[in-house]
Design a protein around this motif. Structure first.
Motif, PDB file in Angstrom:
ATOM      1  N   ALA A 160      51.154  42.531  42.379  1.00 24.55           N
ATOM      2  CA  ALA A 160      52.136  43.777  42.813  1.00 24.55           C
ATOM      3  C   ALA A 160      53.765  43.837  42.500  1.00 24.55           C
ATOM      4  CB  ALA A 160      51.813  44.228  44.226  1.00 24.55           C
ATOM      5  N   PHE A 161      53.807  43.458  41.463  1.00 25.04           N
ATOM      6  CA  PHE A 161      55.176  43.596  41.105  1.00 25.04           C
ATOM      7  C   PHE A 161      55.304  44.706  40.054  1.00 25.04           C
ATOM      8  CE2 PHE A 161      56.503  39.110  41.527  1.00 25.04           C
ATOM      9  CZ  PHE A 161      57.885  38.945  42.280  1.00 25.04           C
ATOM     10  N   ASP A 162      56.214  45.260  39.957  1.00 22.18           N
ATOM     11  CA  ASP A 162      55.913  46.874  39.213  1.00 22.18           C
ATOM     12  C   ASP A 162      56.742  46.451  37.689  1.00 22.18           C
ATOM     13  OD1 ASP A 162      59.280  47.041  39.004  1.00 22.18           O
ATOM     14  OD2 ASP A 162      58.850  48.534  40.364  1.00 22.18           O
ATOM     15  N   PRO A 164      47.712  42.704  45.685  1.00 23.86           N
ATOM     16  CA  PRO A 164      47.964  42.566  44.432  1.00 23.86           C
ATOM     17  C   PRO A 164      46.296  43.724  43.683  1.00 23.86           C
ATOM     18  CG  PRO A 164      47.355  41.109  44.832  1.00 23.86           C
ATOM     19  CD  PRO A 164      47.405  41.147  46.090  1.00 23.86           C
ATOM     20  N   PRO A 165      46.879  45.238  42.645  1.00 25.17           N
ATOM     21  CA  PRO A 165      46.089  45.949  42.126  1.00 25.17           C
ATOM     22  C   PRO A 165      44.222  45.207  41.857  1.00 25.17           C
ATOM     23  CG  PRO A 165      48.651  46.213  41.407  1.00 25.17           C
ATOM     24  CD  PRO A 165      48.446  44.882  42.284  1.00 25.17           C
ATOM     25  N   VAL A 166      43.405  45.266  42.237  1.00 23.96           N
ATOM     26  CA  VAL A 166      42.428  44.785  41.934  1.00 23.96           C
ATOM     27  C   VAL A 166      41.942  44.440  40.130  1.00 23.96           C
ATOM     28  CG1 VAL A 166      41.283  46.563  42.547  1.00 23.96           C
ATOM     29  CG2 VAL A 166      39.798  43.783  42.643  1.00 23.96           C
ATOM     30  N   GLU A 167      42.391  45.717  39.541  1.00 26.88           N
ATOM     31  CA  GLU A 167      42.058  45.246  38.627  1.00 26.88           C
ATOM     32  C   GLU A 167      42.429  44.383  37.410  1.00 26.88           C
ATOM     33  OE1 GLU A 167      44.914  48.820  39.117  1.00 26.88           O
ATOM     34  OE2 GLU A 167      43.404  48.059  40.172  1.00 26.88           O
ATOM     35  N   GLN A 168      43.868  44.542  37.816  1.00 20.36           N
ATOM     36  CA  GLN A 168      44.120  43.053  37.232  1.00 20.36           C
ATOM     37  C   GLN A 168      43.754  41.966  36.861  1.00 20.36           C
ATOM     38  OE1 GLN A 168      48.190  42.353  38.018  1.00 20.36           O
ATOM     39  NE2 GLN A 168      49.310  44.472  38.627  1.00 20.36           N
ATOM     40  N   PHE A 169      42.997  41.702  37.949  1.00 23.12           N
ATOM     41  CA  PHE A 169      42.059  40.184  37.843  1.00 23.12           C
ATOM     42  C   PHE A 169      40.514  39.909  36.728  1.00 23.12           C
ATOM     43  CE2 PHE A 169      42.706  40.205  42.345  1.00 23.12           C
ATOM     44  CZ  PHE A 169      43.940  38.902  42.186  1.00 23.12           C
ATOM     45  N   SER A 170      39.971  41.032  36.915  1.00 18.71           N
ATOM     46  CA  SER A 170      39.502  41.439  34.877  1.00 18.71           C
ATOM     47  C   SER A 170      40.385  41.728  33.924  1.00 18.71           C
ATOM     48  CB  SER A 170      38.161  42.817  35.660  1.00 18.71           C
ATOM     49  OG  SER A 170      38.767  44.132  35.467  1.00 18.71           O
ATOM     50  N   HIS A 171      40.988  42.641  34.326  1.00 19.34           N
ATOM     51  CA  HIS A 171      42.037  42.721  32.614  1.00 19.34           C
ATOM     52  C   HIS A 171      42.781  40.968  32.348  1.00 19.34           C
ATOM     53  CE1 HIS A 171      44.918  44.470  30.237  1.00 19.34           C
ATOM     54  NE2 HIS A 171      45.685  43.615  30.607  1.00 19.34           N
ATOM     55  N   ALA A 192      39.355  38.546  42.292  1.00 19.74           N
ATOM     56  CA  ALA A 192      39.792  37.093  41.264  1.00 19.74           C
ATOM     57  C   ALA A 192      38.056  35.723  40.807  1.00 19.74           C
ATOM     58  CB  ALA A 192      40.891  35.928  42.091  1.00 19.74           C
ATOM     59  N   LEU A 193      37.630  35.546  42.050  1.00 23.11           N
ATOM     60  CA  LEU A 193      36.386  34.608  41.715  1.00 23.11           C
ATOM     61  C   LEU A 193      35.234  34.852  41.111  1.00 23.11           C
ATOM     62  CD1 LEU A 193      35.874  32.942  44.706  1.00 23.11           C
ATOM     63  CD2 LEU A 193      36.929  31.916  42.243  1.00 23.11           C
ATOM     64  N   ASN A 194      34.908  36.077  40.762  1.00 21.46           N
ATOM     65  CA  ASN A 194      34.289  36.813  40.328  1.00 21.46           C
ATOM     66  C   ASN A 194      34.478  38.270  39.420  1.00 21.46           C
ATOM     67  OD1 ASN A 194      32.255  36.537  42.897  1.00 21.46           O
ATOM     68  ND2 ASN A 194      33.480  37.980  43.669  1.00 21.46           N
ATOM     69  N   SER A 195      36.222  37.980  38.496  1.00 25.89           N
ATOM     70  CA  SER A 195      36.525  38.891  37.806  1.00 25.89           C
ATOM     71  C   SER A 195      36.188  38.072  36.166  1.00 25.89           C
ATOM     72  CB  SER A 195      38.033  38.581  37.554  1.00 25.89           C
ATOM     73  OG  SER A 195      38.086  36.904  36.847  1.00 25.89           O
ATOM     74  N   GLY A 196      35.115  37.237  36.167  1.00 31.03           N
ATOM     75  CA  GLY A 196      34.101  37.657  34.884  1.00 31.03           C
ATOM     76  C   GLY A 196      34.900  36.284  34.217  1.00 31.03           C
ATOM     77  N   SER A 197      34.880  35.598  34.639  1.00 38.39           N
ATOM     78  CA  SER A 197      35.951  34.181  33.352  1.00 38.39           C
ATOM     79  C   SER A 197      35.616  33.054  34.361  1.00 38.39           C
ATOM     80  CB  SER A 197      37.290  34.174  33.497  1.00 38.39           C
ATOM     81  OG  SER A 197      38.266  33.783  34.349  1.00 38.39           O
ATOM     82  N   SER A 198      34.975  33.394  35.552  1.00 37.29           N
ATOM     83  CA  SER A 198      34.867  31.446  36.575  1.00 37.29           C
ATOM     84  C   SER A 198      35.299  31.261  36.840  1.00 37.29           C
ATOM     85  CB  SER A 198      33.343  31.172  35.709  1.00 37.29           C
ATOM     86  OG  SER A 198      33.269  30.055  37.284  1.00 37.29           O
ATOM     87  N   PRO A 199      37.154  32.138  36.953  1.00 32.06           N
ATOM     88  CA  PRO A 199      37.973  31.069  37.152  1.00 32.06           C
ATOM     89  C   PRO A 199      38.395  29.873  38.694  1.00 32.06           C
ATOM     90  CG  PRO A 199      38.380  33.284  38.086  1.00 32.06           C
ATOM     91  CD  PRO A 199      37.351  33.696  37.590  1.00 32.06           C
TER      92      PRO A 199
END
Length: 390
Positions: free
Chosen positions: A360-362, A106-113, A154-161
């Motif tokens: 990774a889905f388009d 999965p594109p890493v940037e999506q987690f923070s997005h 995911a864990l470090n994406s900023g929302s403490s998810p």
């Protein structure tokens, strides 16, 4: 004649009132804004007002932007979570549990997005054959490095998810059902023992022990397999994490109360209590509950209410709606919004949701939630999911 006319008017007005848990207001709502006796039209978010049990005024207002009260989480239970599936490592897993591929990261940037918008839970599916290429064997270090990279992002994406580790094999390995002609309980538990040992010190990890078991000949045998995994996870030292317990019939929320649910409520937790054992349910909104059509035909509120009733009647337990979704169509904007608003309003019982799917889905996938190349979100996300995030 006058008495008859008055009676007919009264009946007409009563019929126009919205039923308990039905929509009664919100942005662009043009339907009736009054609820039947015993219900209050309550603002769940700006887009969705719902008839919830109560005795106050039944007329919707437009000043509130959130629920009038927050459901009380059971002691030790999971607080309200809302998020998204990040697919990729499950690509080419067939519904018979076979696999032939390498998975897609999965594109890493999506987690923070998504985290920046309020998402506080991600579900990351993976193929069993990628994690342990031999059934009952050791974890493949190369794949684990890839997978853990996504987990850490995911864990470090900023929302403490929270992060759900989702084994996506339909209770099967290469066509054979666990403990019912296929892998033994010991082989199944071995995978989770190894994974749990690697994440035992992180309480934000949730173990999603199997995606969508289906056509399981013996439910009691499946429940015993679930118990074996719960025991193995705790024995590995992972005692603080939530564990998702899946039923049968594709983890159907509708089938759960009468099929696997009555037996799964008896699964015990060696760590004590049962608040860390959350039932894993799925429910799509298209005509055949397959999640393969772009249009939605139901909001599932009646199904979710039956599930809530079952959970409350069985010790105030919790479930998690880890898969649901729809197409980027107007019918789904309305129906999914209604479903997720119900979950949010009843999060003491249905702790939250992860919608299918981004990763990774388009952006041409039927149920895509993958952001567009310019960073904008899909309409379903903005219209139905984002308004119901924590």
């Amino acid at each position: 004649m006058k008495s008859l006319f008055v009676a007919l008017v009264s009946i007409s007005c009563a019929l126009a009132q919205q039923a308990i848990y039905a929509q009664c207001g919100g942005t662009d709502w043009t339907g009736d804004k009054t609820c039947v006796t015993g219900a209050v039209c309550t603002a769940v978010n700006d887009y969705y007002y719902q008839c919830l049990p109560g005795t106050a005024s039944t007329t919707a207002t437009t000043t509130s932007s959130g629920p009038t009260s927050t459901p009380t989480v059971p002691a030790g239970g999971l607080p309200f979570v809302g998020g998204v599936n990040m697919a990729g490592y499950d690509f080419t897993v067939a519904t018979d549990g076979s696999f032939n591929g390498t998975g897609s990261t999965p594109p890493v940037e999506q987690f923070s997005h998504f985290a920046q918008q309020g998402v506080n839970i991600f579900r990351i599916p993976f193929a069993w054959q990628l994690m342990t290429p031999t059934v009952g064997g050791n974890i493949d270090s190369g794949f684990f490095s890839r997978y853990d990279g996504s987990v850490q992002a995911a864990l470090n994406s900023g929302s403490s998810p929270w992060v759900i580790l989702d084994l996506h094999n339909y209770a099967r390995w290469n066509g054979q059902i666990i403990s019912q002609g296929g892998p033994t309980d010991a082989q199944y538990a071995s995978l989770w023992s190894q994974v749990a040992a690697k994440y035992k010190d992180n309480s934000k990890i949730i173990f999603g022990i199997m995606n969508e078991p289906h056509d399981v000949p013996n439910i009691s045998t499946w429940v015993a397999s679930v118990q074996a995994v719960v025991d193995a996870i705790r024995a590995a030292g992972a005692t603080s994490q939530y564990i998702l317990l899946p039923g049968s019939s594709w983890s159907s929320a509708q089938a759960f109360p009468t099929e696997a649910g009555p037996q799964l409520v008896k699964v015990t937790d060696p760590a004590g209590g049962n608040s860390k054992l959350i039932f894993d349910v799925h429910k799509y909104l298209d005509s055949d509950n397959s999640g393969t059509h772009p249009d939605c035909t139901t909001d599932n509120v009646s199904v979710m209410q039956t599930l809530v009733d079952f959970l409350k009647a069985n010790g105030n337990r919790q479930a998690l709606l880890s898969e649901t979704g729809g197409g980027n169509t107007s019918s789904c904007f309305t129906a999914l919004n209604s479903e997720l608003a119900f979950v949010k309003a009843n999060s003491d019982s249905i702790a939250g949701f992860t919608v299918w799917s981004a990763g990774a889905f388009d952006t041409t996938y039927t149920l895509t939630l993958t952001p567009n190349a310019d960073g904008s979100d899909q309409p379903l996300w903005t219209q139905a999911v984002r308004p119901n995030l924590p």
